[in-house]
Design a protein around this motif. Structure first.
Motif, PDB file in Angstrom:
ATOM      1  N   VAL A  68       0.835  -1.196   0.000  1.00 37.60           N
ATOM      2  CA  VAL A  68       0.000   0.000   0.000  1.00 37.60           C
ATOM      3  C   VAL A  68       0.874   1.252   0.000  1.00 37.60           C
ATOM      4  CG1 VAL A  68      -1.621   1.350   1.395  1.00 37.60           C
ATOM      5  CG2 VAL A  68      -2.007  -1.106   1.056  1.00 37.60           C
ATOM      6  N   ALA A  69       1.927   1.261   0.803  1.00 35.64           N
ATOM      7  CA  ALA A  69       2.801   2.431   0.873  1.00 35.64           C
ATOM      8  C   ALA A  69       3.455   2.710  -0.474  1.00 35.64           C
ATOM      9  CB  ALA A  69       3.867   2.226   1.952  1.00 35.64           C
ATOM     10  N   GLN A  70       3.900   1.668  -1.163  1.00 35.87           N
ATOM     11  CA  GLN A  70       4.536   1.859  -2.461  1.00 35.87           C
ATOM     12  C   GLN A  70       3.528   2.355  -3.498  1.00 35.87           C
ATOM     13  OE1 GLN A  70       6.058  -2.117  -2.830  1.00 35.87           O
ATOM     14  NE2 GLN A  70       8.132  -1.556  -2.158  1.00 35.87           N
ATOM     15  N   ALA A  71       2.313   1.802  -3.463  1.00 40.44           N
ATOM     16  CA  ALA A  71       1.288   2.233  -4.410  1.00 40.44           C
ATOM     17  C   ALA A  71       0.918   3.697  -4.176  1.00 40.44           C
ATOM     18  CB  ALA A  71       0.053   1.348  -4.281  1.00 40.44           C
ATOM     19  N   ARG A  72       0.792   4.089  -2.920  1.00 37.97           N
ATOM     20  CA  ARG A  72       0.435   5.473  -2.610  1.00 37.97           C
ATOM     21  C   ARG A  72       1.541   6.441  -3.055  1.00 37.97           C
ATOM     22  NH1 ARG A  72      -1.034   4.881   2.539  1.00 37.97           N
ATOM     23  NH2 ARG A  72       1.060   5.396   3.267  1.00 37.97           N
ATOM     24  N   ALA A  73       2.789   6.013  -2.929  1.00 35.55           N
ATOM     25  CA  ALA A  73       3.897   6.855  -3.359  1.00 35.55           C
ATOM     26  C   ALA A  73       3.942   7.001  -4.875  1.00 35.55           C
ATOM     27  CB  ALA A  73       5.215   6.283  -2.848  1.00 35.55           C
ATOM     28  N   ARG A  74       3.440   6.016  -5.585  1.00 37.83           N
ATOM     29  CA  ARG A  74       3.529   6.042  -7.048  1.00 37.83           C
ATOM     30  C   ARG A  74       2.331   6.710  -7.699  1.00 37.83           C
ATOM     31  NH1 ARG A  74       4.654   0.876 -11.111  1.00 37.83           N
ATOM     32  NH2 ARG A  74       5.078   2.141 -12.958  1.00 37.83           N
ATOM     33  N   TYR A  75       1.135   6.572  -7.096  1.00 42.31           N
ATOM     34  CA  TYR A  75      -0.083   7.031  -7.752  1.00 42.31           C
ATOM     35  C   TYR A  75      -0.689   8.217  -7.011  1.00 42.31           C
ATOM     36  CZ  TYR A  75       0.337   2.560 -10.127  1.00 42.31           C
ATOM     37  OH  TYR A  75       0.815   1.498 -10.859  1.00 42.31           O
ATOM     38  N   ALA A  76      -0.849   9.337  -7.721  1.00 41.91           N
ATOM     39  CA  ALA A  76      -1.398  10.550  -7.122  1.00 41.91           C
ATOM     40  C   ALA A  76      -2.850  10.364  -6.715  1.00 41.91           C
ATOM     41  CB  ALA A  76      -1.276  11.710  -8.110  1.00 41.91           C
ATOM     42  N   ASN A  77      -3.583   9.497  -7.392  1.00 42.01           N
ATOM     43  CA  ASN A  77      -4.993   9.295  -7.065  1.00 42.01           C
ATOM     44  C   ASN A  77      -5.193   8.588  -5.730  1.00 42.01           C
ATOM     45  OD1 ASN A  77      -3.914   7.217  -9.094  1.00 42.01           O
ATOM     46  ND2 ASN A  77      -5.568   6.072  -8.091  1.00 42.01           N
ATOM     47  N   LEU A  78      -4.124   8.033  -5.139  1.00 34.28           N
ATOM     48  CA  LEU A  78      -4.239   7.356  -3.841  1.00 34.28           C
ATOM     49  C   LEU A  78      -3.836   8.269  -2.674  1.00 34.28           C
ATOM     50  CD1 LEU A  78      -2.900   3.765  -4.644  1.00 34.28           C
ATOM     51  CD2 LEU A  78      -5.273   4.565  -4.504  1.00 34.28           C
ATOM     52  N   GLU A  79      -3.716   9.546  -2.933  1.00 35.73           N
ATOM     53  CA  GLU A  79      -3.375  10.475  -1.853  1.00 35.73           C
ATOM     54  C   GLU A  79      -4.435  10.393  -0.744  1.00 35.73           C
ATOM     55  OE1 GLU A  79      -2.694  15.266  -1.090  1.00 35.73           O
ATOM     56  OE2 GLU A  79      -3.020  14.496  -3.123  1.00 35.73           O
TER      57      GLU A  79
END
Length: 773
Positions: free
Chosen positions: A475-486
């Motif tokens: 989850v942390a890696q996905a949030r760092a990569r995708y702006a829509n998961l801010e």
């Protein structure tokens, strides 16, 4: 998405009237009058239907449903095709059991009544509260339209105790919620900032049901890591009943788009049939309600076909395929026989209308090519796999039972003999060839890292998601990569986050190859054998002949345009233009000859020229904006490049991101500045103010030369023509842009993704530059 809003909301009404006026102005006087009369009659019929629906239940009486069990078509695939993905299947099934879904950039969120949503770029709504779902269904009072309440409560009573209802009516990104009791044609969309009607629509397509069926199959075989098999079967049952109880026909957001009604019906049937293929048994009351629900969906499709003599596209194709699924599975009756014949008739017609002779879809979008081709291959396989009695229906139907437009031809349905087939089929040789070319187009679109290039819109639309491509991360890696998961915090940072890879289209090639059995397509699809086996089983014993002889090049390899002399003469003339009207960009690529194994794959009907070698994948966009008359999924991308060298993306099309929620974002992603094309600073090569789903082909692009290692094209979107020449040299790609008429060319970045940030799937946006694939 091309349907027009019919709500009386002021803003949406303004949009609707604007579209009608612009369309009417494009018609001759007689056409305007005919359209106006047709529109008036439809509105009067809708008014009468609305009044009837307000007074009485919209559910179909059980006696009206054809008697008998639903047919079966899907066959079990070998478990050894599922076993390598057992861990992924178990994890995804567990998420779906908990009603967690990751759709259109939402992240994995639990969709329930009263949930708090993160919002979309600052737009956030709080419109629904929690519910206490009692067994008697009293919680439905005040939600479901009164005339349907008693039946909804009865249906809810069939759901297992302890099941928590899904909030089907919620945009679980923005938090906006549509009321269950709103008549379907009064449902608004595009009326509030940040609100995306596609989010609840995507959920209610129920494309996760096949994944539950795979979990059932592996659990039944004793595979570790799964729950008891019946848990998965009960979940399918409960979710379908939950939907039926809270979504009576013609009320709520999920009857607004016929396309989504059709895709939902197909997924209900595919999921249910896959469970049965592995031995699952369901109770008689549920099977009766499922058949009734499918029948209601079919009736709604026929009454709301998204057909127009000229302005039709993937929505209507989905209507046809969904109706084909419903009619194939429902017991025979004069009504279902006519539905089946109509669906098969229209499937053949729409392949001719919506796919060009080179096999590409006509909506100027590689994403919509995937969606439309998926609809075609699964519809075709089902039609080929019909048993003797359903085949008889295609010869015995009464065409007068079908009263909607377009009409149904009198029986029998025309059949065509094909080489290698032991019976005549409802699809002629040109249809079969075009279907095979659909797979070749997707193969040629695919870059060395397994993802396709993007042209035009991409809304991540699918027909059946039998084995979606997922990449595990945290989850942390996905949030760092995708702006829509801010701001995403639904799962812990260390939890596994399954990220869908929507640009991997190998499953489509595998599915089509289930009908042809070509070795080269099988080698390309690699890990997608599941789709091949499913389609092979769905089609029964039928195998289609290939248009290619042994070792022959594809049709796309045989195209050459222009002459060397014409190239040299035009290049000499343009090189004399003033410095501000010409620019040369060299993209150095040391490390071996870029031309080793170089081949050109030309798709002039679509407007795409693909150069592929051992090191290079280069695409040049040049051709029709869209052949359906609206350009609804096209972009201002003429003469744009996509470039991949040694498996690394150097220049990419950024994708789509969003449609109606944020119109400014929509235009940002489809404008010229989002594409690596010749540009004039501060100008667009056409208008962006004619509607979010209209883009006239003002560029009128044309290919002047397409040869083994060179390309030249021209468009007139800025008035005076602009040109792009591309040369593939041993150690570099050279791009030469020219503009006539004193047009000042804007400088392009040397490489990379430029503004806006890459959107590899609808609703998904990278944090700046993407990581290497």
């Amino acid at each position: 998405m091309t349907i027009l809003p019919t709500t009386l909301d002021g803003e949406a009404l303004h949009v609707r009237l604007g579209l009608y006026v612009r369309y009417a102005l494009s018609l001759p006087p007689r056409g305007v009058a005919r359209k106006a009369i047709g529109l008036l009659l439809r509105e009067l019929a809708a008014l009468a239907q609305r009044q009837r629906d307000a007074r009485r239940s919209t559910r179909v009486a059980p006696a009206a449903v054809p008697r008998g069990a639903l047919y079966a078509y899907f066959r079990p695939v070998p478990l050894e095709l599922l076993a390598p993905r057992a861990g992924q299947i178990a994890a995804l099934a567990e998420l779906y059991l908990g009603h967690r879904f990751d759709l259109l950039g939402s992240g994995w969120v639990q969709v329930r009544h009263g949930m708090v949503c993160r919002g979309l770029e600052g737009c956030r709504y709080a419109m629904g509260g929690p519910v206490q779902a009692d067994r008697a269904g009293r919680w439905l009072e005040g939600r479901v339209q009164p005339a349907n309440l008693a039946e909804s409560r009865r249906l809810w009573g069939l759901v297992d105790a302890g099941y928590v209802p899904i909030d089907w009516h919620l945009d679980f990104k923005s938090g906006y919620r549509w009321a269950e009791a709103t008549w379907y044609r009064d449902i608004p969309y595009g009326h509030r900032p940040g609100v995306d009607i596609k989010v609840p629509w995507e959920l209610a397509r129920m494309q996760h049901l096949p994944m539950l069926a795979w979990a059932y199959a592996l659990a039944s075989a004793g595979q570790d890591g799964f729950r008891a098999p019946q848990v998965y079967a009960r979940e399918l049952r409960n979710q379908v009943l939950d939907f039926m109880a809270t979504n009576p026909p013609r009320f709520g957001v999920h009857w607004r788009s016929t396309m989504d009604v059709a895709i939902r019906a197909a997924n209900w049937l595919a999921g249910f049939d896959l469970f049965r293929a592995y031995g699952a048994e369901f109770d008689a009351p549920f099977e009766a309600e499922l058949a009734r629900g499918v029948y209601e969906h079919a009736r709604h499709i026929v009454a709301n076909l998204e057909w127009d003599p000229s302005l039709r596209g993937n929505h209507y194709l989905a209507d046809v395929v969904g109706l084909l699924f419903a009619a194939a599975y429902l017991p025979r009756s004069p009504e279902t026989d006519a539905w089946l014949a109509f669906a098969v008739q229209e499937l053949a017609r729409e392949v001719g209308h919506q796919f060009t002779p080179d096999g590409a879809n006509f909506e100027a979008s590689t994403g919509y090519h995937r969606l439309a081709a998926e609809l075609v291959v699964y519809g075709t396989a089902l039609a080929l796999g019909l048993g003797p009695d359903k085949q008889a229906a295609l010869q015995e139907y009464d065409h007068r039972r079908h009263t909607a437009r377009p009409g149904l031809e009198p029986a029998p349905l025309r059949l065509a003999p094909l080489p290698g087939c032991d019976r005549a089929l409802p699809f002629p040789a040109w249809y079969v060839e075009r279907l095979e070319k659909m797979a070749e187009f997707s193969l040629h679109l695919t870059k060395p890292h397994g993802r396709v290039l993007q042209v035009g819109d991409n809304d991540s639309g699918r027909c059946l998601k039998l084995q979606p491509a997922f990449q595990p991360t945290t989850v942390a890696q996905a949030r760092a990569r995708y702006a829509n998961l801010e701001g995403y915090a639904d799962l812990p940072d260390a939890a596994t986050c399954w990220v869908a890879d929507d640009l991997d289209h190998r499953h489509l090639v595998a599915a089509i190859n289930g009908l042809f059995g070509r070795d080269d397509l099988a080698a390309f699809a690699r890990d997608s054998r599941l789709e091949t086996e499913v389609v092979r089983g769905l089609a029964g014993s039928v195998r289609l002949p290939s248009y290619r002889g042994n070792g022959e090049p594809t049709a796309a390899e045989r195209v050459r345009i222009g002459t060397e002399a014409a190239w040299a003469q035009l290049a000499s003339q343009l090189s004399a233009l003033p410095e501000g009207q010409r620019q040369v960009l060299d993209l150095p690529a040391p490390g071996g000859d870029l031309r080793a194994g170089l081949r050109l794959y030309a798709y002039p009907d679509f407007g795409l020229y693909l150069y592929r070698s051992t090191r290079l994948h280069l695409a040049v966009r040049c051709g029709p904006g869209a052949r359906n008359g609206t350009g609804c999924h096209a972009h201002h991308d003429q003469l744009a490049l996509e470039l991949t060298v040694d498996g690394q993306d150097w220049i990419t099309d950024p994708g789509t991101y969003l449609y109606t929620p944020l119109p400014e974002r929509r235009n940002e992603y489809r404008g010229a500045s989002a594409h690596w094309a010749p540009r004039v600073e501060g100008r667009e090569p056409g208008r962006l103010d004619q509607g979010l789903f209209r883009l006239a082909d003002e560029a009128r692009a044309e290919c002047l030369w397409a040869g083994p290692d060179r390309f030249a094209g021209r468009h007139r979107g800025y008035g005076p023509p602009v040109y792009r020449f591309v040369e593939i040299l041993a150690d570099r790609v050279r791009v030469m842009d020219y503009a006539e008429g004193d047009l000042p060319l804007a400088r392009l970045p040397a490489r990379g993704v430029h503004a806006p940030a890459l959107s590899p799937a609808y609703g998904v946006r990278h944090q700046g530059e993407p990581a290497p694939p």
